[in-house]
Design an enzyme around this catalytic site. Structure first.
Site, PDB file in Angstrom:
ATOM      1  CB  SER A 141     -16.724   8.184  -7.141  1.00 19.19           C
ATOM      2  OG  SER A 141     -15.418   8.704  -7.195  1.00 19.19           O
ATOM      3  CE1 TYR A 154     -18.026  11.098 -12.036  1.00 12.76           C
ATOM      4  CE2 TYR A 154     -16.258  11.503 -10.472  1.00 12.76           C
ATOM      5  CZ  TYR A 154     -16.923  10.658 -11.334  1.00 12.76           C
ATOM      6  OH  TYR A 154     -16.488   9.365 -11.494  1.00 12.76           O
TER       7      TYR A 154
HETATM    8  N1  LIG Z   1     -12.163   6.133 -13.864  1.00  6.12           N
HETATM    9  C1  LIG Z   1     -12.186   6.477 -12.593  1.00  6.12           C
HETATM   10  O1  LIG Z   1     -11.158   6.853 -12.011  1.00  6.12           O
HETATM   11  C2  LIG Z   1     -13.479   6.380 -11.809  1.00  6.12           C
HETATM   12  C3  LIG Z   1     -13.412   6.563 -10.415  1.00  6.12           C
HETATM   13  C4  LIG Z   1     -14.581   6.488  -9.671  1.00  6.12           C
HETATM   14  C5  LIG Z   1     -15.796   6.218 -10.292  1.00  6.12           C
HETATM   15  N2  LIG Z   1     -15.818   6.048 -11.652  1.00  6.12           N
HETATM   16  C6  LIG Z   1     -17.132   5.773 -12.263  1.00  6.12           C
HETATM   17  O2  LIG Z   1     -17.074   4.558 -12.974  1.00  6.12           O
HETATM   18  C7  LIG Z   1     -17.979   4.613 -14.078  1.00  6.12           C
HETATM   19  C8  LIG Z   1     -17.238   4.286 -15.367  1.00  6.12           C
HETATM   20  O3  LIG Z   1     -16.214   5.262 -15.541  1.00  6.12           O
HETATM   21  P1  LIG Z   1     -15.072   5.150 -16.643  1.00  6.12           P
HETATM   22  O4  LIG Z   1     -13.881   5.802 -16.046  1.00  6.12           O
HETATM   23  O5  LIG Z   1     -15.007   3.799 -17.191  1.00  6.12           O
HETATM   24  O6  LIG Z   1     -15.689   6.182 -17.729  1.00  6.12           O
HETATM   25  P2  LIG Z   1     -15.418   6.298 -19.307  1.00  6.12           P
HETATM   26  O7  LIG Z   1     -15.740   7.714 -19.674  1.00  6.12           O
HETATM   27  O8  LIG Z   1     -14.069   5.813 -19.636  1.00  6.12           O
HETATM   28  O9  LIG Z   1     -16.544   5.335 -19.907  1.00  6.12           O
HETATM   29  C9  LIG Z   1     -17.901   5.660 -19.650  1.00  6.12           C
HETATM   30  C10 LIG Z   1     -18.801   5.060 -20.702  1.00  6.12           C
HETATM   31  O10 LIG Z   1     -20.138   5.518 -20.421  1.00  6.12           O
HETATM   32  C11 LIG Z   1     -20.747   5.955 -21.621  1.00  6.12           C
HETATM   33  N3  LIG Z   1     -21.779   6.963 -21.358  1.00  6.12           N
HETATM   34  C12 LIG Z   1     -21.590   8.250 -20.999  1.00  6.12           C
HETATM   35  N4  LIG Z   1     -22.772   8.873 -20.893  1.00  6.12           N
HETATM   36  C13 LIG Z   1     -23.734   7.949 -21.174  1.00  6.12           C
HETATM   37  C14 LIG Z   1     -25.151   8.007 -21.223  1.00  6.12           C
HETATM   38  N5  LIG Z   1     -25.817   9.137 -21.001  1.00  6.12           N
HETATM   39  N6  LIG Z   1     -25.817   6.872 -21.529  1.00  6.12           N
HETATM   40  C15 LIG Z   1     -25.146   5.720 -21.796  1.00  6.12           C
HETATM   41  N7  LIG Z   1     -23.791   5.622 -21.771  1.00  6.12           N
HETATM   42  C16 LIG Z   1     -23.098   6.727 -21.463  1.00  6.12           C
HETATM   43  C17 LIG Z   1     -19.600   6.492 -22.460  1.00  6.12           C
HETATM   44  O11 LIG Z   1     -19.915   6.541 -23.849  1.00  6.12           O
HETATM   45  C18 LIG Z   1     -18.478   5.504 -22.129  1.00  6.12           C
HETATM   46  O12 LIG Z   1     -18.483   4.391 -23.003  1.00  6.12           O
HETATM   47  C19 LIG Z   1     -18.586   5.999 -14.058  1.00  6.12           C
HETATM   48  O13 LIG Z   1     -19.825   5.963 -13.359  1.00  6.12           O
HETATM   49  C20 LIG Z   1     -17.590   6.812 -13.271  1.00  6.12           C
HETATM   50  O14 LIG Z   1     -18.158   7.932 -12.659  1.00  6.12           O
HETATM   51  C21 LIG Z   1     -14.699   6.118 -12.423  1.00  6.12           C
END
Ligand SMILES: NC(=O)c1ccc[n+]([C@@H]2O[C@H](COP(=O)([O-])OP(=O)(O)OC[C@H]3O[C@@H](n4cnc5c(N)ncnc54)[C@H](O)[C@@H]3O)[C@@H](O)[C@H]2O)c1
Length: 269
Positions: A141, A154
């Protein structure tokens, strides 16, 4: 040529769903894994309707035995695994140093770090056994590059994933298994919507990106797809920032300020 196979976690929504679509469009078979069975099935049906080869696997990545079963099932069904996209992640909670809940921080590490590690180990073992020189893509991230307001657990989990990516690349390099990561900036997903739930907060976050905007899930998925495939064959152990320049630093727009000043003070220009 045999059809390539990828395991994507957190595939039901957000960036993971965009990943399923990108790999599907690229002609890969996708083992789409998620904890949320209902949304996962909806996503898989949506992708199948587009003609993509996607199969659902209900999985909690924090459960090592369940991860082992999914890896075994994918090998049994598809005969190969060419890539793993470790995308599943949770925030844990919304708190900083002064307020964090230890259990919530542990949950974030269980999913974001141990969940990814479980699959790195299991998939790398499977690739090694099958003689496949595959690719693993992790998710860090922006908060592993610069200080941010994100929850402290996080942040810690994403910093750990940056180091694990570099270490695993080193450990697995000799077998020809590459390990890289994508580092999204603030990306429009259900996770982001749950935190930045008011317009002023969304605008404040947008300003950190060079073009004062949010990242689209597809932009992150495109980078993950490139890292997973042959076109990045010489790339190992790096973090690809998909953050519209957020990590390069976020000073004021000085050129704009000079121009504004010169317009308002022509005599001094
Ligand atoms: N959205 C952002 O701004 C952002 C920024 C930096 C990094 N990220 C990273 O990108 C990745 C995706 O994020 P997102 O924003 O799409 O999240 P989101 O919450 O919108 O989607 C995450 C998905 O992961 C699934 N999930 C959660 N826990 C789980 C588990 N234990 N086993 C299997 N599946 C599981 C959820 O059900 C969901 O479908 C994550 O690793 C997040 O930390 C996101």
């Amino acid at each position: 040529m045999e059809k390539k196979v990828v395991i994507i976690t957190g595939a039901a929504m957000g960036i993971g769903k965009a990943g399923v679509e990108r790999f599907g469009r690229g002609g890969w078979t996708v083992a789409a894994c998620d904890l949320n069975e209902q949304t996962l099935n909806e996503t898989v049906e949506e992708m199948k309707a587009k003609g993509y080869d996607v199969k659902p696997y209900v999985l909690d990545v924090a459960d090592y035995d369940a991860c082992a079963k999914v890896v075994d099932d994918v090998v049994a069904t598809e005969g190969r695994i060419d890539a793993l996209y470790n995308n599943a992640g949770i925030l844990g909670d919304r708190d900083g140093i002064l307020g964090f809940d230890h259990n919530k921080v542990k949950e974030a590490f269980d999913v974001n770090v141990f969940g990814a590690l479980n699959l790195i180990q299991l998939v790398a073992r499977a690739m090694d056994k099958l003689g496949i020189q595959g690719s693993i893509v992790n998710t860090t991230s922006i908060n592993a590059e610069v200080g941010t307001w994100d929850p402290i657990g996080y942040i810690g989990s994403k910093g750990a994933m940056k180091a694990i990516t570099q270490g695993a690349a080193f450990h697995l390099g000799a077998q020809g298994i590459r390990v890289n990561a994508v580092s999204p900036g603030a990306t429009i997903t259900p996770m982001a919507a749950s935190v930045y739930d008011c317009p002023p907060a969304r605008e404040a976050v947008a300003i950190n990106h060079n073009r004062h905007r949010w990242i689209e899930p597809e932009e992150v998925a495109n980078a993950a797809f490139w890292l997973a495939g042959e076109e990045s064959s010489g790339v190992n152990g790096i973090v690809v920032a998909v953050d519209d320049g957020y990590a390069t630093g976020k000073g004021a727009d000085l050129l704009g300020i000079f121009e504004e000043w010169e317009k308002e003070h022509p005599a001094e220009a």
